[in-house]
Enzyme design. Structure first.
Site, PDB file in Angstrom:
ATOM      1  N   SER A 124       0.831  -1.205   0.000  1.00 46.94           N
ATOM      2  CA  SER A 124       0.000   0.000   0.000  1.00 46.94           C
ATOM      3  C   SER A 124       0.863   1.251   0.000  1.00 46.94           C
ATOM      4  O   SER A 124       1.969   1.259   0.563  1.00 46.94           O
ATOM      5  CB  SER A 124      -0.858  -0.026   1.264  1.00 46.94           C
ATOM      6  OG  SER A 124      -1.414   1.234   1.502  1.00 46.94           O
ATOM      7  N   TYR A 148      -2.275  -1.432  10.804  1.00 49.57           N
ATOM      8  CA  TYR A 148      -2.485  -1.929   9.436  1.00 49.57           C
ATOM      9  C   TYR A 148      -1.301  -1.540   8.550  1.00 49.57           C
ATOM     10  O   TYR A 148      -0.712  -2.385   7.866  1.00 49.57           O
ATOM     11  CB  TYR A 148      -3.794  -1.357   8.850  1.00 49.57           C
ATOM     12  CG  TYR A 148      -3.859  -1.497   7.346  1.00 49.57           C
ATOM     13  CD1 TYR A 148      -4.116  -2.734   6.762  1.00 49.57           C
ATOM     14  CD2 TYR A 148      -3.631  -0.403   6.505  1.00 49.57           C
ATOM     15  CE1 TYR A 148      -4.145  -2.876   5.384  1.00 49.57           C
ATOM     16  CE2 TYR A 148      -3.659  -0.536   5.122  1.00 49.57           C
ATOM     17  CZ  TYR A 148      -3.914  -1.779   4.577  1.00 49.57           C
ATOM     18  OH  TYR A 148      -3.925  -1.922   3.210  1.00 49.57           O
ATOM     19  N   LYS A 152       2.018  -3.788   6.515  1.00 52.52           N
ATOM     20  CA  LYS A 152       2.468  -3.719   5.117  1.00 52.52           C
ATOM     21  C   LYS A 152       3.985  -3.519   5.065  1.00 52.52           C
ATOM     22  O   LYS A 152       4.691  -4.184   4.306  1.00 52.52           O
ATOM     23  CB  LYS A 152       1.759  -2.589   4.373  1.00 52.52           C
ATOM     24  CG  LYS A 152       0.265  -2.801   4.206  1.00 52.52           C
ATOM     25  CD  LYS A 152      -0.043  -4.015   3.337  1.00 52.52           C
ATOM     26  CE  LYS A 152      -1.512  -4.305   3.207  1.00 52.52           C
ATOM     27  NZ  LYS A 152      -1.815  -5.627   2.672  1.00 52.52           N
TER      28      LYS A 152
HETATM   29  P1  NAD Z   1     -10.935  -7.216   0.961  1.00 51.11           P
HETATM   30  O1  NAD Z   1     -11.174  -7.246   2.413  1.00 51.11           O
HETATM   31  O2  NAD Z   1     -12.082  -6.999   0.051  1.00 51.11           O
HETATM   32  O3  NAD Z   1     -10.179  -8.562   0.494  1.00 51.11           O
HETATM   33  C1  NAD Z   1      -9.336  -9.284   1.340  1.00 51.11           C
HETATM   34  C2  NAD Z   1      -9.811 -10.731   1.306  1.00 51.11           C
HETATM   35  O4  NAD Z   1      -8.943 -11.517   2.126  1.00 51.11           O
HETATM   36  C3  NAD Z   1     -11.229 -10.905   1.829  1.00 51.11           C
HETATM   37  O5  NAD Z   1     -11.976 -11.649   0.893  1.00 51.11           O
HETATM   38  C4  NAD Z   1     -11.040 -11.684   3.137  1.00 51.11           C
HETATM   39  O6  NAD Z   1     -12.132 -12.550   3.371  1.00 51.11           O
HETATM   40  C5  NAD Z   1      -9.736 -12.410   2.885  1.00 51.11           C
HETATM   41  N1  NAD Z   1      -8.944 -12.740   4.073  1.00 51.11           N
HETATM   42  C6  NAD Z   1      -8.508 -11.933   5.062  1.00 51.11           C
HETATM   43  N2  NAD Z   1      -7.757 -12.623   5.919  1.00 51.11           N
HETATM   44  C7  NAD Z   1      -7.691 -13.890   5.476  1.00 51.11           C
HETATM   45  C8  NAD Z   1      -7.071 -15.077   5.926  1.00 51.11           C
HETATM   46  N3  NAD Z   1      -6.346 -15.118   7.056  1.00 51.11           N
HETATM   47  N4  NAD Z   1      -7.225 -16.215   5.200  1.00 51.11           N
HETATM   48  C9  NAD Z   1      -7.974 -16.223   4.073  1.00 51.11           C
HETATM   49  N5  NAD Z   1      -8.583 -15.138   3.600  1.00 51.11           N
HETATM   50  C10 NAD Z   1      -8.447 -13.990   4.294  1.00 51.11           C
HETATM   51  O7  NAD Z   1      -9.788  -6.109   0.699  1.00 51.11           O
HETATM   52  P2  NAD Z   1      -9.245  -5.500  -0.661  1.00 51.11           P
HETATM   53  O8  NAD Z   1      -9.591  -4.061  -0.697  1.00 51.11           O
HETATM   54  O9  NAD Z   1      -9.583  -6.374  -1.777  1.00 51.11           O
HETATM   55  O10 NAD Z   1      -7.680  -5.587  -0.367  1.00 51.11           O
HETATM   56  C11 NAD Z   1      -6.888  -6.671  -0.795  1.00 51.11           C
HETATM   57  C12 NAD Z   1      -5.466  -6.437  -0.337  1.00 51.11           C
HETATM   58  O11 NAD Z   1      -5.016  -5.191  -0.852  1.00 51.11           O
HETATM   59  C13 NAD Z   1      -5.324  -6.344   1.178  1.00 51.11           C
HETATM   60  O12 NAD Z   1      -4.117  -6.968   1.557  1.00 51.11           O
HETATM   61  C14 NAD Z   1      -5.266  -4.856   1.428  1.00 51.11           C
HETATM   62  O13 NAD Z   1      -4.553  -4.551   2.586  1.00 51.11           O
HETATM   63  C15 NAD Z   1      -4.522  -4.369   0.174  1.00 51.11           C
HETATM   64  N6  NAD Z   1      -4.783  -2.946  -0.106  1.00 51.11           N
HETATM   65  C16 NAD Z   1      -6.054  -2.489  -0.241  1.00 51.11           C
HETATM   66  C17 NAD Z   1      -6.282  -1.112  -0.480  1.00 51.11           C
HETATM   67  C18 NAD Z   1      -7.683  -0.562  -0.608  1.00 51.11           C
HETATM   68  O14 NAD Z   1      -7.835   0.659  -0.482  1.00 51.11           O
HETATM   69  N7  NAD Z   1      -8.704  -1.358  -0.888  1.00 51.11           N
HETATM   70  C19 NAD Z   1      -5.215  -0.232  -0.578  1.00 51.11           C
HETATM   71  C20 NAD Z   1      -3.924  -0.735  -0.457  1.00 51.11           C
HETATM   72  C21 NAD Z   1      -3.725  -2.094  -0.213  1.00 51.11           C
HETATM   73  N1  UFG Z   2     -12.616  11.164   3.386  1.00 54.57           N
HETATM   74  C1  UFG Z   2     -13.629  12.022   3.773  1.00 54.57           C
HETATM   75  N2  UFG Z   2     -14.777  11.477   4.256  1.00 54.57           N
HETATM   76  C2  UFG Z   2     -14.963  10.134   4.377  1.00 54.57           C
HETATM   77  C3  UFG Z   2     -13.917   9.269   3.985  1.00 54.57           C
HETATM   78  C4  UFG Z   2     -12.748   9.828   3.504  1.00 54.57           C
HETATM   79  O1  UFG Z   2     -13.497  13.238   3.669  1.00 54.57           O
HETATM   80  O2  UFG Z   2     -16.036   9.704   4.840  1.00 54.57           O
HETATM   81  C5  UFG Z   2     -11.379  11.740   2.819  1.00 54.57           C
HETATM   82  C6  UFG Z   2     -10.130  11.425   3.616  1.00 54.57           C
HETATM   83  O3  UFG Z   2      -9.920  12.385   4.617  1.00 54.57           O
HETATM   84  C7  UFG Z   2      -9.056  11.430   2.517  1.00 54.57           C
HETATM   85  C8  UFG Z   2      -9.801  10.928   1.283  1.00 54.57           C
HETATM   86  O4  UFG Z   2     -11.183  11.140   1.555  1.00 54.57           O
HETATM   87  O5  UFG Z   2      -8.628  12.752   2.270  1.00 54.57           O
HETATM   88  C9  UFG Z   2      -9.571   9.445   1.010  1.00 54.57           C
HETATM   89  O6  UFG Z   2      -9.849   8.697   2.183  1.00 54.57           O
HETATM   90  P1  UFG Z   2      -9.988   7.098   2.155  1.00 54.57           P
HETATM   91  O7  UFG Z   2     -10.346   6.692   3.545  1.00 54.57           O
HETATM   92  O8  UFG Z   2     -10.895   6.689   1.059  1.00 54.57           O
HETATM   93  O9  UFG Z   2      -8.532   6.615   1.748  1.00 54.57           O
HETATM   94  P2  UFG Z   2      -7.106   6.827   2.470  1.00 54.57           P
HETATM   95  O10 UFG Z   2      -6.245   7.554   1.503  1.00 54.57           O
HETATM   96  O11 UFG Z   2      -7.256   7.386   3.810  1.00 54.57           O
HETATM   97  O12 UFG Z   2      -6.614   5.325   2.652  1.00 54.57           O
HETATM   98  C10 UFG Z   2      -6.669   4.363   1.600  1.00 54.57           C
HETATM   99  C11 UFG Z   2      -6.870   2.959   2.160  1.00 54.57           C
HETATM  100  C12 UFG Z   2      -5.647   2.525   2.916  1.00 54.57           C
HETATM  101  C13 UFG Z   2      -4.431   2.647   2.058  1.00 54.57           C
HETATM  102  C14 UFG Z   2      -4.304   4.042   1.499  1.00 54.57           C
HETATM  103  C15 UFG Z   2      -3.177   4.066   0.502  1.00 54.57           C
HETATM  104  O13 UFG Z   2      -7.975   2.930   3.035  1.00 54.57           O
HETATM  105  O14 UFG Z   2      -5.788   1.161   3.246  1.00 54.57           O
HETATM  106  O15 UFG Z   2      -5.505   4.426   0.819  1.00 54.57           O
HETATM  107  O16 UFG Z   2      -2.960   5.327   0.015  1.00 54.57           O
HETATM  108  F1  UFG Z   2      -3.342   2.385   2.810  1.00 54.57           F
END
Ligand code: NAD
Ligand code: UFG
Length: 331
Positions: A124, A148, A152
């Protein structure tokens, strides 16, 4: 290739499964469904008209994972499985460190036991902390403000140390910026339970009338309009980035930003959503959210140069597809 996709029923994993199948790979999904539903796996089959082997297992469970590896000739893994809520990780640090770190280590052990040497990890942009933008892969990582984010950074370190001694391992650490949007079919997308933490799912809930208004966290940041700036990236672009990384993977550790290189403020995103979908999003400006940084966007030149990958979709598509999924979704 036969690719094991951990967390493949989740938001980014499911979209990546589609991109992998469309690129001609075979997939095996391992997910404990703690934050997803089995029906997503059926939707992947429906969209692609291809087979998906699914195991409902916890990746921290060594025996269960061993069974999967012993049943298939796996060429590579993409490791999405993890807990991902920033706020929840502050409340439940042990659960986050245990799940995310142990799952990775158990998976690495299985890879070592079965000679699987290609490993792609979902990292991330949070690992950059409050560096100057644009974030470049070579930057020194700064502390994140929550468990969290620390998982990472730690997992990146663990995989780097393993690859140092196992020189035939090929590891890609993919640092995602802000994934939003949904598959063009509107069949799969992001559907968090309860009140969403992230901006786009919150906006779509307000648009659907499930929440009254959006609370914008601060309008006094040093940005174009005072609201936070992020690099939103369409989830299908992220998915295709994984296929590119897998195809180009060579030995050693390779770090890539998956972002667009463009920053968008909260207010700009809200305006675009309103225009594209012709829906008003009521909002109120409130205090800054603890732990938020002002601006986050990627330097994308390395992924472009080495993977030949760039994003194809912009915030218009992100707003359109997020809303199409939300209007379709019953759950
Ligand atoms: P998500 O929660 O939709 O997907 C994660 C999946 O992993 C889920 O289906 C959950 O059931 C499964 N899971 C969790 N722990 C497990 C375990 N111990 N064994 C088996 N399955 C397990 O999340 P996502 O948004 O698809 O994110 C996927 C990956 O990308 C994560 O590692 C997350 O940290 C990373 N990531 C997400 C974002 C974001 O903003 N969505 C940003 C940066 C990184
Ligand atoms: N925000 C609002 N109102 C809300 C939610 C978010 O104003 O209800 C704003 C936040 O302050 C930020 C922007 O919208 O300025 C984006 O916020 P998000 O929560 O959507 O995303 P973040 O950038 O905080 O975090 C996300 C993921 C993290 C990841 C990160 C990587 O949630 O897991 O992006 O850049 F690590």
């Amino acid at each position: 290739m036969n690719i094991l996709v951990t967390g493949g029923a989740g938001y980014i994993g499911s979209h990546t499964c589609i991109a992998l199948l469309e690129a001609g790979h075979k997939i095996i999904v391992a997910d404990n469904l703690c934050n997803s539903k089995a029906e997503t796996v059926d939707k992947i089959k429906q969209i692609t008209n291809k087979e998906v082997t699914f195991y409902q297992i916890d990746v921290t469970d060594e025996k269960a994972l061993d069974y999967v590896f012993s049943n298939h000739s796996i060429d590579g893994v993409i490791h999405f499985a993890g807990l991902k809520s920033v706020g929840e990780s502050v409340e439940k640090p042990l659960e986050y460190y245990y799940n995310n770190l142990v799952a990775t280590m158990v998976l690495c052990k299985a890879c070592r036991n079965y000679g699987v040497k290609k490993f792609v990890f979902s990292s991330s942009a949070t690992v950059y902390g409050d560096n100057r933008v644009p974030f470049e892969e070579a930057m020194k990582l700064l502390p994140t403000t929550n468990p969290y984010g620390e998982t990472k950074t730690m997992i990146e370190r663990i995989l780097t140390d393993i690859a140092k001694v196992s020189q035939d391992w090929s590891v890609a650490l993919l640092r995602y910026f802000n994934p939003v949007g949904a598959h063009e079919s509107g069949l799969i997308g992001e559907a968090p339970n309860g009140v969403p933490n992230n901006l786009m799912p919150y906006i779509t809930k307000v648009a659907k009338g499930e929440l009254e208004k959006l609370y914008i966290f601060g309008d006094d940041y040093p940005t174009v309009d005072g609201t936070g700036v992020r690099d939103y990236i369409h989830v299908m672009d992220i998915a295709e980035g994984h296929v590119a990384a897998l195809d180009k993977l060579t030995s050693g550790v390779h770090i890539y930003n998956l972002g667009t290189g463009e920053g968008t403020s909260v207010l700009q995103l809200v305006k675009t959503f309103e225009e594209v979908n012709n829906i008003e999003i009521p909002y109120e400006i409130v205090e800054r959210r603890t732990g938020d940084i002002a601006i986050c966007y990627a330097d994308t030149s390395k992924a472009k140069k080495e993977l030949g990958w760039t994003t194809k979709r912009g915030i218009v598509e992100m707003c359109r597809d997020s809303w199409a999924f939300k209007t379709n979704y019953k759950g």
